[in-house]
Design a protein around this motif. Structure first.
Motif, PDB file in Angstrom:
ATOM      1  N   THR A 165      90.040  88.968  88.241  1.00  0.00           N
ATOM      2  CA  THR A 165      88.519  89.866  87.135  1.00  0.00           C
ATOM      3  C   THR A 165      87.879  89.453  86.307  1.00  0.00           C
ATOM      4  O   THR A 165      89.145  89.485  85.444  1.00  0.00           O
ATOM      5  CB  THR A 165      89.596  91.366  86.894  1.00  0.00           C
ATOM      6  N   VAL A 166      86.953  88.554  85.934  1.00  0.00           N
ATOM      7  CA  VAL A 166      86.690  87.337  84.733  1.00  0.00           C
ATOM      8  C   VAL A 166      85.961  87.679  83.760  1.00  0.00           C
ATOM      9  O   VAL A 166      84.959  89.103  84.512  1.00  0.00           O
ATOM     10  CB  VAL A 166      86.303  86.477  85.580  1.00  0.00           C
ATOM     11  N   PHE A 167      85.712  87.884  82.595  1.00  0.00           N
ATOM     12  CA  PHE A 167      85.148  88.700  81.991  1.00  0.00           C
ATOM     13  C   PHE A 167      84.272  87.434  80.762  1.00  0.00           C
ATOM     14  O   PHE A 167      84.584  86.236  80.306  1.00  0.00           O
ATOM     15  CB  PHE A 167      85.694  88.970  80.449  1.00  0.00           C
ATOM     16  N   LEU A 168      83.042  87.466  81.425  1.00  0.00           N
ATOM     17  CA  LEU A 168      82.390  86.260  81.123  1.00  0.00           C
ATOM     18  C   LEU A 168      81.890  86.087  79.848  1.00  0.00           C
ATOM     19  O   LEU A 168      80.468  86.499  80.137  1.00  0.00           O
ATOM     20  CB  LEU A 168      81.393  85.857  82.383  1.00  0.00           C
ATOM     21  N   GLY A 169      82.469  85.295  79.054  1.00  0.00           N
ATOM     22  CA  GLY A 169      81.786  85.716  77.354  1.00  0.00           C
ATOM     23  C   GLY A 169      81.056  84.654  77.272  1.00  0.00           C
ATOM     24  O   GLY A 169      80.812  83.291  78.184  1.00  0.00           O
ATOM     25  N   SER A 170      80.995  84.024  76.306  1.00  0.00           N
ATOM     26  CA  SER A 170      80.066  83.093  75.795  1.00  0.00           C
ATOM     27  C   SER A 170      80.902  82.331  74.948  1.00  0.00           C
ATOM     28  O   SER A 170      79.823  81.643  74.249  1.00  0.00           O
ATOM     29  CB  SER A 170      79.407  83.592  74.271  1.00  0.00           C
ATOM     30  N   ALA A 171      81.809  82.117  74.637  1.00  0.00           N
ATOM     31  CA  ALA A 171      82.959  81.269  73.458  1.00  0.00           C
ATOM     32  C   ALA A 171      83.804  79.547  74.260  1.00  0.00           C
ATOM     33  O   ALA A 171      82.919  79.638  75.446  1.00  0.00           O
ATOM     34  CB  ALA A 171      83.825  81.992  72.599  1.00  0.00           C
ATOM     35  N   ASN A 172      84.240  79.584  74.020  1.00  0.00           N
ATOM     36  CA  ASN A 172      85.075  78.593  74.661  1.00  0.00           C
ATOM     37  C   ASN A 172      86.055  78.192  75.552  1.00  0.00           C
ATOM     38  O   ASN A 172      87.532  77.683  74.964  1.00  0.00           O
ATOM     39  CB  ASN A 172      85.624  76.646  73.576  1.00  0.00           C
ATOM     40  N   TYR A 173      86.223  80.197  75.332  1.00  0.00           N
ATOM     41  CA  TYR A 173      87.507  80.420  76.268  1.00  0.00           C
ATOM     42  C   TYR A 173      87.141  81.647  76.978  1.00  0.00           C
ATOM     43  O   TYR A 173      86.159  82.000  77.519  1.00  0.00           O
ATOM     44  CB  TYR A 173      88.696  80.964  75.436  1.00  0.00           C
ATOM     45  N   LEU A 174      88.058  82.323  78.456  1.00  0.00           N
ATOM     46  CA  LEU A 174      87.836  82.927  79.591  1.00  0.00           C
ATOM     47  C   LEU A 174      88.865  84.141  79.267  1.00  0.00           C
ATOM     48  O   LEU A 174      90.139  83.234  78.853  1.00  0.00           O
ATOM     49  CB  LEU A 174      87.683  82.371  80.615  1.00  0.00           C
ATOM     50  N   LEU A 175      88.919  84.862  79.501  1.00  0.00           N
ATOM     51  CA  LEU A 175      89.780  86.147  79.174  1.00  0.00           C
ATOM     52  C   LEU A 175      89.862  86.427  80.822  1.00  0.00           C
ATOM     53  O   LEU A 175      88.370  87.142  80.813  1.00  0.00           O
ATOM     54  CB  LEU A 175      89.155  87.829  78.731  1.00  0.00           C
ATOM     55  N   PHE A 176      90.469  87.359  81.440  1.00  0.00           N
ATOM     56  CA  PHE A 176      90.629  86.841  82.793  1.00  0.00           C
ATOM     57  C   PHE A 176      91.878  88.523  83.099  1.00  0.00           C
ATOM     58  O   PHE A 176      92.923  87.724  82.474  1.00  0.00           O
ATOM     59  CB  PHE A 176      90.298  86.211  83.988  1.00  0.00           C
ATOM     60  N   ARG A 177      91.379  88.820  83.787  1.00  0.00           N
ATOM     61  CA  ARG A 177      92.468  89.336  84.920  1.00  0.00           C
ATOM     62  C   ARG A 177      93.586  89.601  85.831  1.00  0.00           C
ATOM     63  O   ARG A 177      92.733  89.114  86.655  1.00  0.00           O
ATOM     64  CB  ARG A 177      92.493  91.249  84.613  1.00  0.00           C
TER      65      ARG A 177
END
Length: 290
Positions: free
Chosen positions: A219-231
């Motif tokens: 599960t990926v949270f496609l943000g806009s920064a220089n990192y990605l949060l996923f589960r």
């Protein structure tokens, strides 16, 4: 429109600037969106500010209901609202018009808005820094170190209307930025070629990495920064995945269990070069497939 130097105040990091701002505003109660950068809670608690969490849901990609923000502030009698754009750790961005509407609504209810744009350089079109002089209740915080990779030099600044600027400046210690940091930051922001290349490369690699993670069933949270949060997938939700990435593959990622409202099934990764990103996907794939 540009921002006058008279509206800009530099210091050795965002945390000291927030601390000085809270003291100047004499904040009593703050609505804090969670999960959030842990330093916010520490600074708020140190300043004696009562914290009212505003939980963000993974089902909504950690995006807040902007209509509810001010309602919750009123309900808890908060005089301060702390926002982050892009959000840390999810990376979501709130549309500029939505933010302006929240800030205007806050102003009508005598609520000050502290907006941390520490990662906004990766999506500069989403910044509302230039709007700051138009809102007497808005203070924007910016970091130089995140985008230009000079974290050890500790350079950040805030933008505020003139009447707020003077009160905040009085609460900062003398000489808040070292000479090396000031020179490095001045040179960095003038490197137009680096800025353009970094924004483009970060966007391309973030999209590539997000697609690869989705392909692994993550599960990926496609943000806009220089990192990605996923589960991690349910069958792989174990602290050992994070540990084995470090021990077996020498890849250090952020275990998000320290973020309020998250656990060790959430991992945040930095966007790196294609070679590094490929190595990470290969390593994670081997662990998830087990």
């Amino acid at each position: 429109a540009s921002v006058s130097p008279d509206n800009i105040l530099a210091a050795n990091g965002v945390a000291p600037l927030i601390d000085a701002t809270l003291a100047a505003l004499r904040s009593q109660r703050c609505l804090l969106l969670v999960p959030a950068f842990g330093e916010y809670r520490r600074v708020l608690e140190k300043s004696g500010v009562e914290i009212h969490p505003f939980p963000l849901s993974p089902d909504l990609e950690f995006r807040p209901d902007s209509e509810r923000l001010i309602d919750d502030c009123r309900r808890h009698q908060c005089d301060t609202l702390l926002l982050t754009n892009p959000h840390n750790p999810s990376g979501f961005t709130l549309a500029a018009e939505d933010r302006r509407r929240v800030i205007q609504n806050a102003a009508e209810n005598n609520i000050r808005v502290l907006l941390d744009e520490a990662f906004i350089d990766f999506v500069p079109e989403d910044s509302i820094s230039r709007d700051t002089p138009n809102f007497s209740n808005l203070i924007v915080f910016r970091s130089v170190s995140k985008f230009f990779s000079i974290a050890g030099l500790r350079v950040a600044y805030l933008i505020a209307s003139e009447h707020l600027f003077r009160d905040i400046a009085r609460n900062l210690l003398p000489w808040p930025v070292c000479t090396i940091g000031a020179v490095a930051a001045s040179r960095a922001v003038e490197d137009v070629a680096y800025i353009a290349e970094t924004i483009l490369r970060n966007r391309q690699e973030r999209e590539w990495l997000g697609a690869k993670l989705l392909g692994l069933g993550v599960t990926v949270f496609l943000g806009s920064a220089n990192y990605l949060l996923f589960r991690l997938p349910e069958q792989s939700r174990s602290k050992s995945v994070w540990e084995r990435l470090i021990v077996d593959h020498r890849i250090v990622v952020r275990n998000c269990a320290s973020f309020e409202g998250l656990d060790s099934s959430y991992i945040r990764i930095g966007i790196r070069s294609r070679t590094d990103n490929e190595l990470f996907i290969k390593a994670l794939s081997s662990l998830v497939s087990e």
